[in-house]
Design a protein around this motif. Structure first.
Motif, PDB file in Angstrom:
ATOM      1  N   VAL A  88      11.916  16.418  16.162  1.00  0.00           N
ATOM      2  CA  VAL A  88      10.703  16.634  15.385  1.00  0.00           C
ATOM      3  C   VAL A  88      10.888  17.912  14.581  1.00  0.00           C
ATOM      4  O   VAL A  88      11.209  18.970  15.134  1.00  0.00           O
ATOM      5  CB  VAL A  88       9.469  16.747  16.316  1.00  0.00           C
ATOM      6  N   ALA A  89      10.700  17.795  13.262  1.00  0.00           N
ATOM      7  CA  ALA A  89      10.918  18.923  12.360  1.00  0.00           C
ATOM      8  C   ALA A  89       9.594  19.403  11.771  1.00  0.00           C
ATOM      9  O   ALA A  89       8.685  18.617  11.517  1.00  0.00           O
ATOM     10  CB  ALA A  89      11.858  18.509  11.228  1.00  0.00           C
ATOM     11  N   ASP A 122      12.075  14.956  24.617  1.00  0.00           N
ATOM     12  CA  ASP A 122      12.257  13.760  25.445  1.00  0.00           C
ATOM     13  C   ASP A 122      11.114  12.785  25.164  1.00  0.00           C
ATOM     14  O   ASP A 122       9.955  13.082  25.446  1.00  0.00           O
ATOM     15  CB  ASP A 122      12.273  14.162  26.925  1.00  0.00           C
ATOM     16  N   ALA A 123      11.436  11.626  24.612  1.00  0.00           N
ATOM     17  CA  ALA A 123      10.413  10.655  24.219  1.00  0.00           C
ATOM     18  C   ALA A 123       9.849   9.878  25.405  1.00  0.00           C
ATOM     19  O   ALA A 123       8.869   9.150  25.246  1.00  0.00           O
ATOM     20  CB  ALA A 123      10.988   9.689  23.190  1.00  0.00           C
ATOM     21  N   THR A 124      10.441  10.044  26.590  1.00  0.00           N
ATOM     22  CA  THR A 124       9.900   9.364  27.767  1.00  0.00           C
ATOM     23  C   THR A 124       8.796  10.186  28.438  1.00  0.00           C
ATOM     24  O   THR A 124       8.144   9.709  29.360  1.00  0.00           O
ATOM     25  CB  THR A 124      10.995   9.045  28.797  1.00  0.00           C
ATOM     26  N   LYS A 125       8.591  11.416  27.956  1.00  0.00           N
ATOM     27  CA  LYS A 125       7.479  12.231  28.471  1.00  0.00           C
ATOM     28  C   LYS A 125       6.163  11.594  28.055  1.00  0.00           C
ATOM     29  O   LYS A 125       6.096  10.817  27.103  1.00  0.00           O
ATOM     30  CB  LYS A 125       7.546  13.652  27.898  1.00  0.00           C
ATOM     31  N   SER A 173       2.164  18.477  22.915  1.00  0.00           N
ATOM     32  CA  SER A 173       2.190  19.911  23.252  1.00  0.00           C
ATOM     33  C   SER A 173       3.481  20.556  22.776  1.00  0.00           C
ATOM     34  O   SER A 173       3.462  21.672  22.230  1.00  0.00           O
ATOM     35  CB  SER A 173       2.051  20.107  24.767  1.00  0.00           C
ATOM     36  N   GLU A 174       4.607  19.877  22.962  1.00  0.00           N
ATOM     37  CA  GLU A 174       5.886  20.428  22.496  1.00  0.00           C
ATOM     38  C   GLU A 174       5.927  20.540  20.982  1.00  0.00           C
ATOM     39  O   GLU A 174       6.498  21.490  20.440  1.00  0.00           O
ATOM     40  CB  GLU A 174       7.049  19.584  23.022  1.00  0.00           C
ATOM     41  N   ILE A 175       5.327  19.579  20.294  1.00  0.00           N
ATOM     42  CA  ILE A 175       5.265  19.652  18.827  1.00  0.00           C
ATOM     43  C   ILE A 175       4.420  20.851  18.408  1.00  0.00           C
ATOM     44  O   ILE A 175       4.801  21.607  17.496  1.00  0.00           O
ATOM     45  CB  ILE A 175       4.716  18.333  18.235  1.00  0.00           C
TER      46      ILE A 175
END
Length: 166
Positions: free
Chosen positions: A5-6, A22-25, A32-34
């Motif tokens: 993700v950019a 990790d897309a399985t999260k 939140s990571e984004i």
């Protein structure tokens, strides 16, 4: 399965800033990571983002702006079903709901080839007398089944997955 993700504001200003996630999260954890990635951007008030790369998604082309829910569902599906899952998603045009229905409702199993499937189905229905078993053309029988009621996906040499049309 990961997505890169950019930060679009950084990208527009010639700065590469983003993160592999990790897309399985769970979708909330991905969001939140984004958010954290955007806050870490050197560009003020960075708000917009896009997915610029995928890892572990095979040949699927999901684009820069798919929903995170869809990405998450696809990642879990691929994690569970691996190569056959990827082939099935390609077969369904990346329609995750249709692919899940097919794997749950019409998957008939993994075989070396369509003749082995036809032989197994025939032998499960009846006992073939020893003297005539060599006269049965299982290859042609399997190919005829593919014309009407079945489809198959090849995942490797001597490895097919058979599905019933629904």
């Amino acid at each position: 399965m990961k997505i890169y993700v950019a930060c679009l504001e950084s990208y527009i200003n010639g700065i590469l800033h983003g993160r592999w996630i990790d897309a399985t999260k769970e979708v909330g954890d991905i969001e939140s990571e984004i958010t954290i990635m955007l806050k870490e951007s050197s560009v003020r008030e960075a708000e917009e983002w896009a997915i610029h790369d995928y890892d572990g998604f095979g040949d699927l082309r999901l684009g820069e702006y798919p929903s995170l829910t869809s990405i998450h569902k696809i990642a879990l599906f691929l994690q569970e079903h691996e190569d056959v899952g990827a082939k099935l998603l390609s077969y369904t045009g990346d329609d995750i709901d249709y692919a899940q229905n097919l794997i749950e409702d019409s998957y008939l199993g993994k075989y070396e080839n369509i003749a082995h499937y036809a032989r197994e189905m025939t032998e499960s229905c009846t006992t073939i007398p020893h003297g005539i078993e060599h006269y049965i053309d299982y290859d042609s029988m399997g190919k005829d089944m593919l014309l009407d009621e079945l489809f198959m996906l090849e995942t490797d040499y001597n490895e097919i997955h058979v599905f019933q049309h629904i």
